[in-house]
Design an enzyme around this catalytic site. Structure first.
Site, PDB file in Angstrom:
ATOM      1  N   SER A  43       6.458  91.950 -18.849  1.00  0.00           N
ATOM      2  CA  SER A  43       6.704  91.196 -20.076  1.00  0.00           C
ATOM      3  C   SER A  43       5.413  90.566 -20.565  1.00  0.00           C
ATOM      4  O   SER A  43       4.674  89.954 -19.785  1.00  0.00           O
ATOM      5  CB  SER A  43       7.755  90.107 -19.828  1.00  0.00           C
TER       6      SER A  43
ATOM      7  N   GLU B 155       7.546  87.647 -24.535  1.00  0.00           N
ATOM      8  CA  GLU B 155       6.709  86.502 -24.155  1.00  0.00           C
ATOM      9  C   GLU B 155       7.551  85.334 -23.645  1.00  0.00           C
ATOM     10  O   GLU B 155       8.611  85.019 -24.196  1.00  0.00           O
ATOM     11  CB  GLU B 155       5.903  86.061 -25.378  1.00  0.00           C
ATOM     12  N   GLY B 156       7.072  84.707 -22.585  1.00  0.00           N
ATOM     13  CA  GLY B 156       7.715  83.494 -22.085  1.00  0.00           C
ATOM     14  C   GLY B 156       9.129  83.711 -21.584  1.00  0.00           C
ATOM     15  O   GLY B 156      10.008  82.904 -21.848  1.00  0.00           O
ATOM     16  N   ARG B 157       9.332  84.800 -20.844  1.00  0.00           N
ATOM     17  CA  ARG B 157      10.676  85.179 -20.379  1.00  0.00           C
ATOM     18  C   ARG B 157      11.653  85.255 -21.552  1.00  0.00           C
ATOM     19  O   ARG B 157      12.818  84.873 -21.462  1.00  0.00           O
ATOM     20  CB  ARG B 157      11.205  84.225 -19.290  1.00  0.00           C
TER      21      ARG B 157
ATOM     22  N   ASP C 295      16.168  82.562 -18.138  1.00  0.00           N
ATOM     23  CA  ASP C 295      15.487  83.824 -18.429  1.00  0.00           C
ATOM     24  C   ASP C 295      16.269  84.525 -19.527  1.00  0.00           C
ATOM     25  O   ASP C 295      17.421  84.909 -19.331  1.00  0.00           O
ATOM     26  CB  ASP C 295      15.411  84.695 -17.172  1.00  0.00           C
TER      27      ASP C 295
ATOM     28  N   ARG D 176      15.393  87.352 -21.033  1.00  0.00           N
ATOM     29  CA  ARG D 176      15.044  88.765 -21.161  1.00  0.00           C
ATOM     30  C   ARG D 176      16.232  89.686 -20.885  1.00  0.00           C
ATOM     31  O   ARG D 176      17.108  89.371 -20.095  1.00  0.00           O
ATOM     32  CB  ARG D 176      13.903  89.117 -20.205  1.00  0.00           C
TER      33      ARG D 176
END
Length: 401
Positions: A257, A297-299, A331, A333
């Site tokens: 990521s 970006e950033g989880r 998270d 994602r």
């Protein structure tokens, strides 16, 4: 009903294709309501009467953006203040109807909306049918019954429009679980959730396409860079491919990521840059493999929100607490796009370079065969050791320190 099982999405789609009514519910933390849904092509007087009798809510006609534009169905209000931004248009009746309110006349209006020869002047405004414009991208963009209706019609191979009606209980409150389950069983009606439909689309719809392939010499070695773009969001991703993937089996692979601060700035607040370097080195040494570089970006919360989370961490929160304080999950994602990228590259089974069990489960859910997990080994530093320990303790990351 502890033994109740929701229907398969495939069965719900087939029921829609056959002109039947199904039941669809959204999330408990949203409306937490069940709706009757059928295709507009099967908006028979019988189906409308069933919805009016047993649903007792407002019978609406979810439609695609294309149909709304074709018929000049404009938004009901200039500023939408609905709690869930339901996209009502001005209500309509077909010109062949009288009052427009009977089940028979509402059937005429709904079916004329999906008539290939229909035009804007065929409808009076206001009326007794309430078109709702579905978001492009459907339930993957907005988890509403409007989008579910249009998605189901599309998946059934029908015109991109349908009927939906909320279901009220006998006491006038909204019917919720387990009463919705009992109703579905009593009426032998397919019953699915919007979450199921989202998962189905992530697995079966083609949601990413490859744009270009170029040579990419790097300090680690020469790779081929395959660019991809998401069909719905337009978000761009890259796959760095080493060697011959013809057989697609047991490919050494990593999903990485994006981390601007770690990958480009060399930040020591995380181990992202080190993990990327380690993965590139391992794949170069192997002579064959893939790194997917995903814009998550950033989880998944984005660069600015990641920096806001850093602010909270500087005030005493850990990485999980900071994300939650900003209104996100620990998270955000998802890995269905990565799974589709692997599939388009011809990858059939992988040895996944990761310390994160969520990546393994996320890819398995999409049908990807993970034959082994290969650990990414990096040395912690004084600035990221606490961050890594939190990921180990709270998120289950598999570290050996």
């Amino acid at each position: 009903m502890t033994d109740f099982q929701f229907s398969k999405v495939e069965d719900a789609i087939e029921a829609i294709r056959q002109g039947k009514i199904i039941l669809v519910t959204d999330d408990e933390d949203r409306e937490n309501e069940g709706d009757f849904i059928c295709a507009a092509e099967f908006a028979t007087p019988e189906n409308i009467n069933f919805m009016a009798t047993y649903g007792k809510g407002l019978i609406c006609t979810p439609i695609s953006t294309e149909i709304a534009k074709k018929l000049n169905f404009h938004p009901m209000v200039a500023v939408n203040q609905d709690n869930h931004e339901t996209a009502f248009t001005v209500s309509v009746d077909h010109i062949d109807t009288g009052t427009g309110i009977s089940a028979f006349e509402r059937s005429i209006t709904a079916m004329k909306i999906v008539d290939d020869n229909a035009k804007a002047t065929d409808f009076r405004r206001p009326g007794h049918m309430f078109p709702l414009i579905a978001k492009d991208g459907g339930v993957l963009v907005r988890n509403g019954h409007t989008e579910a209706t249009v998605d189901l019609a599309r998946l059934a191979g029908l015109k991109h429009a349908g009927l939906c009606c909320e279901i009220m209980a006998d006491d006038g409150t909204m019917m919720t679980m387990p009463d919705l389950q009992k109703f579905a069983v009593e009426h032998n009606m397919p019953f699915i959730t919007i979450q199921q439909l989202q998962e189905y689309r992530r697995k079966h719809d083609s949601l990413v396409k490859q744009i270009s392939v170029v040579k990419m010499p790097t300090k680690y070695g020469e790779f081929m860079a395959h660019s991809f773009v998401e069909v719905i969001s337009g978000k761009e991703h890259v796959a760095l491919v080493k060697g011959d993937l013809t057989d697609g089996e047991q490919v050494l692979a990593r999903i990485h990521s994006e981390c601007l601060t770690g990958d480009a700035f060399g930040s020591q607040r995380c181990d992202c840059g080190q993990q990327f370097a380690a993965a590139m080195t391992q794949i170069e040494q192997e002579g064959r493999g893939v790194i997917l570089y995903l814009r998550q970006e950033g989880r998944g919360i984005g660069l600015i929100n990641k920096l806001r989370a850093y602010e909270l961490q500087d005030k005493g929160m850990d990485t999980v607490e900071a994300n939650v304080a900003l209104g996100f999950k620990e998270d955000e994602r998802e890995y269905y796009i990565g799974a589709q990228m692997f599939q388009q590259l011809g990858v059939k089974s992988i040895r996944l370079l990761t310390n994160n069990p969520a990546k393994i489960e996320g890819l398995k859910e999409q049908g990807l065969n993970i034959v082994a997990r290969e650990p990414i080994i990096v040395e912690p530093n004084k600035n990221d050791i606490d961050y890594l320990k939190v990921k180990q303790i709270k998120m289950g990351h598999m570290f050996n320190f």
